[in-house]
Structures are given as structure tokens and as C-alpha cells.
Design an enzyme around this catalytic site. Structure first.
Site, PDB file in Angstrom:
ATOM      1  N   TYR A   1       9.042  -9.800 -20.151  1.00 38.60           N
ATOM      2  CA  TYR A   1       9.351  -9.389 -21.533  1.00 38.60           C
ATOM      3  C   TYR A   1      10.532 -10.151 -22.120  1.00 38.60           C
ATOM      4  O   TYR A   1      11.523 -10.390 -21.424  1.00 38.60           O
ATOM      5  CB  TYR A   1       9.696  -7.903 -21.560  1.00 38.60           C
ATOM      6  CG  TYR A   1       8.533  -6.989 -21.281  1.00 38.60           C
ATOM      7  CD1 TYR A   1       7.439  -6.938 -22.145  1.00 38.60           C
ATOM      8  CD2 TYR A   1       8.531  -6.167 -20.155  1.00 38.60           C
ATOM      9  CE1 TYR A   1       6.377  -6.077 -21.893  1.00 38.60           C
ATOM     10  CE2 TYR A   1       7.475  -5.311 -19.895  1.00 38.60           C
ATOM     11  CZ  TYR A   1       6.400  -5.271 -20.760  1.00 38.60           C
ATOM     12  OH  TYR A   1       5.360  -4.433 -20.502  1.00 38.60           O
TER      13      TYR A   1
ATOM     14  N   MET B   1       8.596  -1.809 -16.088  1.00 40.59           N
ATOM     15  CA  MET B   1       8.569  -0.406 -15.659  1.00 40.59           C
ATOM     16  C   MET B   1       8.036  -0.255 -14.231  1.00 40.59           C
ATOM     17  O   MET B   1       8.574   0.524 -13.438  1.00 40.59           O
ATOM     18  CB  MET B   1       7.715   0.428 -16.620  1.00 40.59           C
ATOM     19  CG  MET B   1       7.811   1.916 -16.382  1.00 40.59           C
ATOM     20  SD  MET B   1       6.754   2.896 -17.454  1.00 40.59           S
ATOM     21  CE  MET B   1       7.630   2.847 -18.998  1.00 40.59           C
TER      22      MET B   1
ATOM     23  N   ARG C   1      37.761  18.957 -13.892  1.00 38.18           N
ATOM     24  CA  ARG C   1      36.366  19.314 -14.184  1.00 38.18           C
ATOM     25  C   ARG C   1      36.255  20.822 -14.380  1.00 38.18           C
ATOM     26  O   ARG C   1      36.160  21.294 -15.493  1.00 38.18           O
ATOM     27  CB  ARG C   1      35.461  18.790 -13.059  1.00 38.18           C
ATOM     28  CG  ARG C   1      33.999  18.808 -13.363  1.00 38.18           C
ATOM     29  CD  ARG C   1      33.201  17.894 -12.437  1.00 38.18           C
ATOM     30  NE  ARG C   1      33.273  18.255 -11.027  1.00 38.18           N
ATOM     31  CZ  ARG C   1      32.641  17.553 -10.069  1.00 38.18           C
ATOM     32  NH1 ARG C   1      31.929  16.494 -10.379  1.00 38.18           N
ATOM     33  NH2 ARG C   1      32.745  17.917  -8.810  1.00 38.18           N
TER      34      ARG C   1
ATOM     35  N   LYS D   1      23.188  17.801  -2.164  1.00 39.86           N
ATOM     36  CA  LYS D   1      22.777  18.012  -3.562  1.00 39.86           C
ATOM     37  C   LYS D   1      21.911  16.854  -4.047  1.00 39.86           C
ATOM     38  O   LYS D   1      21.879  15.798  -3.401  1.00 39.86           O
ATOM     39  CB  LYS D   1      24.031  18.145  -4.441  1.00 39.86           C
ATOM     40  CG  LYS D   1      24.898  16.888  -4.481  1.00 39.86           C
ATOM     41  CD  LYS D   1      26.253  17.169  -5.133  1.00 39.86           C
ATOM     42  CE  LYS D   1      27.130  15.936  -5.102  1.00 39.86           C
ATOM     43  NZ  LYS D   1      28.530  16.247  -5.473  1.00 39.86           N
TER      44      LYS D   1
HETATM   45  C1  LIG Z   1      29.435  15.716  -4.549  1.00 37.98           C
HETATM   46  C2  LIG Z   1      30.616  16.419  -4.060  1.00 37.98           C
HETATM   47  C3  LIG Z   1      31.147  16.124  -2.788  1.00 37.98           C
HETATM   48  C4  LIG Z   1      30.656  14.976  -1.931  1.00 37.98           C
HETATM   49  O1  LIG Z   1      31.233  13.776  -2.420  1.00 37.98           O
HETATM   50  P1  LIG Z   1      31.082  12.411  -1.598  1.00 37.98           P
HETATM   51  O2  LIG Z   1      31.962  11.470  -2.342  1.00 37.98           O
HETATM   52  O3  LIG Z   1      29.648  12.026  -1.677  1.00 37.98           O
HETATM   53  O4  LIG Z   1      31.527  12.679  -0.226  1.00 37.98           O
HETATM   54  C5  LIG Z   1      32.183  16.925  -2.321  1.00 37.98           C
HETATM   55  N1  LIG Z   1      32.682  17.922  -3.064  1.00 37.98           N
HETATM   56  C6  LIG Z   1      32.227  18.212  -4.308  1.00 37.98           C
HETATM   57  C7  LIG Z   1      32.840  19.332  -5.080  1.00 37.98           C
HETATM   58  C8  LIG Z   1      31.187  17.461  -4.843  1.00 37.98           C
HETATM   59  O5  LIG Z   1      30.758  17.733  -6.077  1.00 37.98           O
END
Ligand SMILES: *Cc1c(COP(=O)(O)O)cnc(C)c1O
Length: 365
Positions: free
Chosen positions: A258, A306, A131, A33
Site C-alpha cells: 500500500y 492487515m 494512579r 493480567k
Molecule cells: C502490572 C502490574 C505489575 C507487574 O508489573 P511488571 O512490570 O510486569 O512486573 C505489578 N503490580 C501492579 C499493580 C501492576 O499493575
């Protein structure tokens, strides 16, 4: 190139080998992801397929569609919520997604009646992450409903650890809840064949309870320290580099960057580096962070701008440093987790915060 992220595919492979000391690769769901935690989803996916990984997870429908478009033969699971209007398309593409509440089940049953289709889904349960997902007290009712659905084919159940890196007791509690809820929900429903619960740290630290899959993210990218993963060792896949664009030795004390937060000293040599917070080098590192350059850790001085920032050169590098030289922000010499700690965050946020402006250079070495 003023700055770039080098992505080392051999280190990626080495990290997969390390996970295979715990589970065979058939059981690994590679989490790609957020553009594979900033590493480039398509390239990372290609490389992992070459390595024999066949299961992938993403967070959004768009990520899933993009990956499935290129690789129709892999398993793709969406870990985030899928909006109702996407569900039909996602199911048609044989992408897996989760249902998290009764409302989604109702919706799928209704549309299934209209288009006479049946969709495969994973059931997401909340074992303590808080969640999304069915709650413990809903397990009985869920089981009853799933026994009577006509257009939903539940093929698995999964849940997510909240603290597998930091809280053993709580993680154990989640394991127990998972087991109990799975039993209750899947009782009398043979189509539910797959269970998975483990993220990266769960995989390393709670191996006894691994079932059909693990969902590994951060360890694949090596965004961890040896201390937290021992006895396993993961290598950093991403290294962030930038070039020196300007060097000066101050004739008198004068401010740098800055807000005049840093007073440069007469006689000292400072270099300007072509990277800034728009590239993902956090402003938190102002007067705090450092870079690796010719064997030295050089302090970042003044505020990170930046697109540029300044560093103090140690005496050994005065007269040696040259415009065009390359410095490392994290990678082999400075751990991304170390940088994250200086910023009061986690390696995940640093990695996926490296912006699109930064070219990704893929190497196998
Ligand atoms: C992002 C995610 C993972 C992976 O988590 P890591 O800590 O990077 O291994 C696994 N399961 C779910 C549901 C996630 O959202």
C-alpha cells in the site's frame, strides 16, 4: 496454520527459577493480567501452579472469577479497580481486591451492615505512581477509620513503582514513602499483615526493601533484555512465527504494498508472509522491522498489511526459500524488546497485542 505464537513452558519455568534466586516462590505473586501478557491466562496459570506458585494477580474482576473458578485453592488479587456491584461476589469467592479511597470504604461498610458480612481487603496507597490509592496526607485519617470499621478486615497494604527500571532516586523515594505510610496506616491494626511494593524491575534492582511479596509480570514472560536484567537472565516465553505464502523475483522495478512506499528492485527476490497488523505485527514496522529466517535477518519492505506483509530475501536465500517455510518475528533470535523499540513502545504492549486470531501453541522443550 498461517501464523502462531509458540509458548515455551520450560522457559517460563526457567524464569521462575531465576526469580527464586532473589525470593522464595512463596513470596512470588505471578501477574497474569491481560491473558497473561498475551500468553494465555489459563495455560500459564496451570503451568505456574505445577511449578509451585500459589499467588496470582489479575487486573479485572472477570479475569479473577475465571481463574478462581478453575483453581479455588490459589490466592488471587485484583490489581485494578473493582466496581461496587462486583464487590460482594468477589468477596464471596475469596478473591482479594483493593480499596483505594474513602468512598469505597464507606460503600463496603454500608453493604456489610446490610448483609452482615465482613470482607478482607488490601489497602492501596499512592507512593508516587499517581494512579490510584490513598494519598500521603490521608494516612492519619485512614488509620483512624480502619480502627473503627466493622465490615472491612484490612489484611495488607500495597503500592506500585512507576520507574523502577529507569529512576533509582525516585524509586528510593517511593520505598521511603511506602514504609512511612505503612507504619502510619497500620499502627494499632494487627490484621494488616502483608506488604508488597515490588514489580519486576523493583524485584531485580531494589531487593533490600522486599517485604512479604513481589508482584512479578514481565520477567516471568522474559520480555526483557539481558542488559537490563543482568546478572539475571530471563528467557523469552513467546515466539511469534508465520509462514511464507508466495515468492517472486522481480523482472523490473515495481512497488510493493500500500501507498507505494517501497520500490522493489529488478532481480531481487521478495517473499510474502502470512501475518499482519490484525495479528499484532505492528504497522510501525513497515520498511523498518525484520524477521529471522534461515539464519538471516530479512527486512520487512513496504507497509505491513492487515493479514500479510512482504520481506526482502538476501542473495544467500534466493532459490533456497520455499513457500511454506517459517519465519520468526520475535523469540529466540529477535528479542521482543528489540521489536518494541522499533515501534516506539515497550515489550508489554507488543506481547499483549498479539491478537486472539493467533493460535497459542504450548511446548515444553
Ligand atoms: C502490572 C502490574 C505489575 C507487574 O508489573 P511488571 O512490570 O510486569 O512486573 C505489578 N503490580 C501492579 C499493580 C501492576 O499493575
Amino acid at each position: 496454520m498461517r501464523c502462531w505464537a509458540e509458548i515455551n513452558i520450560n522457559n517460563l519455568y526457567s524464569n521462575i527459577d531465576e526469580i527464586q534466586k532473589i525470593v522464595p516462590k512463596e513470596k512470588i505473586i505471578a501477574v497474569i493480567k491481560a491473558d497473561a501478557y498475551g500468553h494465555g491466562m489459563l495455560k500459564i496459570c496451570d503451568a505456574l501452579i505445577k511449578k509451585g506458585i500459589k499467588n496470582f494477580a489479575v487486573a479485572t474482576s472477570d479475569e479473577a472469577l475465571k481463574i478462581k473458578e478453575l483453581h479455588n485453592d490459589i490466592m488471587v488479587l485484583i490489581l485494578g479497580p473493582v466496581e461496587n456491584e462486583y464487590m460482594d461476589l468477589i468477596a464471596d469467592k475469596k478473591i482479594y481486591f483493593m480499596v483505594t479511597d474513602f468512598e469505597e470504604i464507606e460503600f463496603l461498610e454500608k453493604t456489610g451492615t446490610e448483609n452482615s458480612k465482613t470482607v478482607d481487603v488490601f489497602i492501596k496507597i499512592d507512593t508516587g505512581m499517581g494512579r490510584v490509592g490513598f494519598q500521603e496526607n490521608e494516612a492519619g485519617q485512614l488509620n483512624k477509620i480502619l480502627k473503627n470499621v466493622k465490615h472491612i478486615n484490612p489484611i495488607g497494604i500495597f503500592s506500585h513503582f512507576s520507574s523502577s527500571d529507569s529512576d533509582k532516586e525516585y524509586t528510593k523515594l517511593q520505598e521511603r514513602k511506602f514504609k512511612a505510610m505503612c507504619e502510619k496506616i497500620s499502627s494499632g491494626i494487627p490484621s494488616i499483615r502483608y506488604r508488597h511494593l515490588h514489580n519486576s524491575f523493583g524485584t531485580l534492582k531494589f531487593q533490600e526493601s522486599i517485604e512479604d511479596f513481589v508482584r512479578a509480570g514481565i520477567i516471568i514472560y522474559g520480555g526483557v533484555t539481558d542488559r537490563e536484567t543482568a546478572p539475571y537472565k530471563f528467557k523469552p516465553v513467546m515466539s511469534l512465527f508465520a509462514k511464507i505464502s508466495y515468492i517472486k523475483t522481480l523482472k523490473e522495478d515495481s512497488f510493493i504494498s500500500y501507498g507505494n512506499t517501497y520500490l522493489g528492485k529488478a532481480g531481487k527476490t521478495y517473499a510474502t508472509v502470512s501475518i499482519g497488523y490484525a495479528d499484532g505485527v505492528r504497522r510501525d514496522l513497515s520498511n523498518k522491522g525484520y524477521v529471522f529466517y534461515k539464519g538471516h535477518k530479512c527486512e520487512i519492505v513496504g507497509r505491513v498489511c492487515m493479514d500479510q506483509l512482504m520481506i526482502l530475501l538476501p542473495e544467500e536465500l534466493e532459490g533456497v526459500a520455499q513457500k511454506g517455510d517459517v519465519v520468526e518475528f520475535f523469540g529466540e533470535n529477535i528479542g521482543v524488546a528489540e521489536v518494541a523499540e522499533l515501534c516506539g513502545t515497550i515489550s508489554y504492549e507488543i506481547l499483549c497485542g498479539i491478537s486472539q486470531r493467533v493460535p497459542r501453541i504450548y511446548v515444553e522443550k
